[in-house]
Design an enzyme around this catalytic site. Structure first.
Site, PDB file in Angstrom:
ATOM      1  N   GLY A 122       0.789  -1.227   0.000  1.00  0.00           N
ATOM      2  CA  GLY A 122       0.000   0.000   0.000  1.00  0.00           C
ATOM      3  C   GLY A 122       0.822   1.278   0.000  1.00  0.00           C
ATOM      4  N   GLU A 156       8.098   5.100  -5.953  1.00  0.00           N
ATOM      5  CA  GLU A 156       9.147   4.267  -6.564  1.00  0.00           C
ATOM      6  C   GLU A 156      10.536   4.834  -6.258  1.00  0.00           C
ATOM      7  OE1 GLU A 156       8.220   1.484  -7.605  1.00  0.00           O
ATOM      8  OE2 GLU A 156       6.108   1.787  -8.085  1.00  0.00           O
TER       9      GLU A 156
END
Length: 198
Positions: free
Chosen positions: A14, A88
């Protein structure tokens, strides 16, 4: 006082959902956020952060040539930035993590980074390495293995769904290519467990 945060986990914990929620919380209070994601990861479309539960937001892209400090300093001069969020973040370089430290220390803007800690071989990504070393706050986001234990490893799967241990560190993929597991099941899947008589 601004700080650099690193929210890390295995896959499917998540991270993107948490990033989008944090950005929304700032925006709901009339504050400006800047969201970045890695150019290399286009699973959600180019320039987009998307969560598995359907939330999404436009994002600026970074690659190995992006000077994050310069970009954010220029933006901040034009209009105040209240928070920077990086999805990321494992794909950041050492230099870019240093630039984000400067954003915190010199521009006094909080930076929230979300990313994987390790790759499918159990090795640190470059961005994660320096975030773990230099961030002010480290927060683990937890997900679970199929056995119910905390998943802290990622298995890469081939086209037949079999785990692999070799290959390039970065191969973009989702649930069809990766699965989060606990250390025990990581070792079992790769045949790395000790024999009974050892």
């Amino acid at each position: 006082m601004a700080q650099l945060y690193f929210y890390y986990s295995a896959m499917n914990a998540g991270k993107s959902t948490a990033l989008l929620q944090s950005s929304y919380n700032y925006q709901e209070r009339g504050m400006r956020t800047m969201v970045f994601t890695a150019e290399i990861d286009d699973r959600s479309g180019v320039g987009n952060v998307s969560s598995r539960i359907g939330l999404s937001s436009p994002a600026l892209l970074f690659n190995e040539h992006t000077d994050l400090f310069l970009t954010l300093e220029q933006e901040h001069r034009q209009q105040t930035i209240h928070c920077v969020l990086i999805d990321e973040s494992q794909f950041l370089s050492r230099e870019q993590v240093g630039q984000l430290c400067d954003v915190v220390d010199q521009l006094d803007i909080p930076v929230l980074c979300y990313g994987l800690r390790t790759d499918f071989r159990g090795e640190l990504f470059s961005g994660s390495h320096y975030l773990l070393a230099w961030a002010d706050k480290l927060i683990e986001l937890k997900t679970v293995c199929h056995c119910g234990r905390k998943a802290n490893h990622v298995l890469r799967l081939d086209q037949d769904g079999k785990p692999v241990i070799e290959g390039a560190q970065v191969v973009i993929g989702g649930n069809e290519s990766y699965v989060s597991v606990c250390r025990k099941h990581y070792k079992i899947a790769l045949g790395l467990t000790r024999k009974e008589n050892e």
